[in-house]
Design an enzyme around this catalytic site. Sequence first.
Site, PDB file in Angstrom:
ATOM      1  N   HIS A 102      50.589  25.095  56.688  1.00 26.00           N
ATOM      2  CA  HIS A 102      50.425  25.937  57.871  1.00 26.00           C
ATOM      3  C   HIS A 102      50.857  27.359  57.532  1.00 26.00           C
ATOM      4  O   HIS A 102      51.543  28.017  58.314  1.00 26.00           O
ATOM      5  CB  HIS A 102      51.253  25.397  59.032  1.00 26.00           C
ATOM      6  N   TYR A 121      38.677  39.372  43.722  1.00 25.40           N
ATOM      7  CA  TYR A 121      37.805  38.564  42.860  1.00 25.40           C
ATOM      8  C   TYR A 121      38.268  37.116  42.681  1.00 25.40           C
ATOM      9  O   TYR A 121      37.492  36.249  42.281  1.00 25.40           O
ATOM     10  CB  TYR A 121      37.629  39.227  41.493  1.00 25.40           C
TER      11      TYR A 121
END
Length: 223
Positions: A102, A121
């Site tokens: 979470h 990237y």
Amino acid sequence: MSDPRMNSPELRTAWRELVAAARRTVADGLVVGTSGNLSVRLGDIILVTPTGVPYDRLGPEDLLAVDRDGRRRAGTLEPTSELPLHLAVYRSTDAAAVVHTHAVHATAVSTLVDELPPIHYLAAVFGGPVRVAPYATYGSEELAAHLLTALRDRSGCLLRNHGTLVYGRSLEEACANTAQLEWMCRVWLAASSVPGRTPSLLPAAEVGRVAEKLRSYGQPRGG
């Protein structure tokens, strides 16, 4: 009749490593309390963290194992309530480990977009831009179905208003990529919060090029 494999050195070692990894998710701020869960697969046996038990209280005697259908193979504790997510991944991929958290920034991003924009990237690590699975109640088969759609050709996704799920070829890889996903979400939130500015994003072709380069990244094996 008990399965002798449940007491094998390999399984016991894998359990220790799973508990250690689970504790790291708390130390790294990816999990608060008992909000996350992890699992690792050894053949047809899946070791999984239990529900509602803080990781620092888990010991060797708490080893918990199920099969791919969720049937208990070892242990007395109840498995994580998110077991359907883990089983769905193992049935549909060649995953060796699954990590669900979470994490704060990733959960925040899951409420804002349908896909984490390619801000860096390293989206290539996951097979491309990370998708957000639609919301469904935790522990439900509906959420598991949404998850598999979001994971198509990907090794990780966000769960709307919920968190993250990442799988890997090893527990180490799944944990590392979970941390990477949280970092990318933090970068995107920081960049997109600057008034009057829009973050530059990478084209799909560049993410694809990076994916190819990553195939040979790191130290060569063997030799």
